[in-house]
Design a protein around this motif. Sequence first.
Motif, mmCIF file in Angstrom:
data_model
loop_
_atom_site.group_PDB
_atom_site.id
_atom_site.type_symbol
_atom_site.label_atom_id
_atom_site.label_comp_id
_atom_site.label_asym_id
_atom_site.label_seq_id
_atom_site.Cartn_x
_atom_site.Cartn_y
_atom_site.Cartn_z
ATOM 1 N N ASP A 86 -16.328 -48.360 -67.980
ATOM 2 C CA ASP A 86 -17.211 -47.598 -68.847
ATOM 3 C C ASP A 86 -16.542 -47.439 -70.207
ATOM 4 O O ASP A 86 -15.333 -47.690 -70.351
ATOM 5 C CB ASP A 86 -17.500 -46.219 -68.244
ATOM 6 C CG ASP A 86 -18.375 -46.299 -66.998
ATOM 7 O OD1 ASP A 86 -19.127 -47.283 -66.860
ATOM 8 O OD2 ASP A 86 -18.290 -45.376 -66.168
ATOM 9 N N ARG A 92 -16.145 -48.683 -62.736
ATOM 10 C CA ARG A 92 -17.382 -48.611 -61.964
ATOM 11 C C ARG A 92 -17.429 -49.868 -61.097
ATOM 12 O O ARG A 92 -16.813 -50.874 -61.432
ATOM 13 C CB ARG A 92 -18.604 -48.485 -62.867
ATOM 14 C CG ARG A 92 -18.901 -49.686 -63.694
ATOM 15 C CD ARG A 92 -20.108 -49.452 -64.630
ATOM 16 N NE ARG A 92 -20.398 -50.616 -65.416
ATOM 17 C CZ ARG A 92 -19.702 -51.042 -66.450
ATOM 18 N NH1 ARG A 92 -18.643 -50.387 -66.842
ATOM 19 N NH2 ARG A 92 -20.048 -52.128 -67.096
ATOM 20 N N ASP A 94 -19.776 -52.674 -58.803
ATOM 21 C CA ASP A 94 -21.067 -53.286 -58.532
ATOM 22 C C ASP A 94 -20.881 -54.136 -57.278
ATOM 23 O O ASP A 94 -20.083 -55.072 -57.268
ATOM 24 C CB ASP A 94 -21.505 -54.145 -59.715
ATOM 25 C CG ASP A 94 -22.899 -54.717 -59.553
ATOM 26 O OD1 ASP A 94 -23.653 -54.245 -58.671
ATOM 27 O OD2 ASP A 94 -23.253 -55.641 -60.304
ATOM 28 N N SER A 128 -24.581 -43.069 -58.397
ATOM 29 C CA SER A 128 -23.207 -42.807 -58.837
ATOM 30 C C SER A 128 -22.645 -44.029 -59.572
ATOM 31 O O SER A 128 -23.367 -44.977 -59.851
ATOM 32 C CB SER A 128 -22.333 -42.459 -57.636
ATOM 33 O OG SER A 128 -22.129 -43.622 -56.850
ATOM 34 N N ARG A 129 -21.365 -44.029 -59.809
ATOM 35 C CA ARG A 129 -20.740 -45.152 -60.490
ATOM 36 C C ARG A 129 -20.546 -46.357 -59.582
ATOM 37 O O ARG A 129 -20.050 -47.388 -60.005
ATOM 38 C CB ARG A 129 -19.401 -44.724 -61.086
ATOM 39 C CG ARG A 129 -19.582 -43.812 -62.270
ATOM 40 C CD ARG A 129 -18.287 -43.501 -62.972
ATOM 41 N NE ARG A 129 -17.362 -42.830 -62.071
ATOM 42 C CZ ARG A 129 -16.066 -43.087 -62.026
ATOM 43 N NH1 ARG A 129 -15.531 -43.961 -62.806
ATOM 44 N NH2 ARG A 129 -15.294 -42.423 -61.198
ATOM 45 N N THR A 130 -20.920 -46.244 -58.336
ATOM 46 C CA THR A 130 -20.901 -47.387 -57.433
ATOM 47 C C THR A 130 -22.331 -47.834 -57.212
ATOM 48 O O THR A 130 -23.139 -47.103 -56.660
ATOM 49 C CB THR A 130 -20.264 -47.033 -56.079
ATOM 50 O OG1 THR A 130 -18.935 -46.582 -56.305
ATOM 51 C CG2 THR A 130 -20.263 -48.224 -55.152
#
Length: 142
Positions: A86, A92, A94, A128-130
Motif C-alpha cells: 500500500d 496486502r 491477493d 480486509s487487506r487480504t
Amino acid sequence: MPDSGSWLPETATATAEGGHVRTDDGGLSTALASPLAPHCTGLTPEQLLAAAFASCLHHAAVEAAGEITNEAHTVQVRAEAKLGRDDDGRYRADVHASISSAGLSRQQLAELVEHADRLWPFTSGDASRTRLTVTPAENGRH
C-alpha cells in the motif's frame, strides 16, 4: 469474539527465526528466504501464503464435498498468492484459489466452491487487506 467453547481443540504453533520456520510438532521445517540475505534460498512469504490457503481451503472443500459426493478424496485446491504494498508501506495479499473434484457436474462444483469459501474466516467476501478469490477449476486444469 466467539466464546472459548466454540474453538477447535487443536492449537498450532510455529516459529520463524534464523532463516528457518518450523512447527512445534515437527510437521513442517523448512528454510526461509530472507530480506536480510537475498542470495539465500528458501520459501518466500508468497509461497507460504499459497500453501497455507491451499491447505485451509482443501480442508474446507473436503468437508463440503462430503455433503455433495462420495468422491471427497478427489478434491484438489490450487492457490496462487502475491503480495503488494500500500502507499503507506503495509503489505496486502491477493490470493486466487481454484477447486476441482473428479466426477462433479459444474453445478455441484459451484456448490462445493461456495460452501468451502464460506467455511474459513478469510473468504471471497472479506474486505480486509487480504483479497481471496475462490473459483471452480477449469476442466482439465488443476
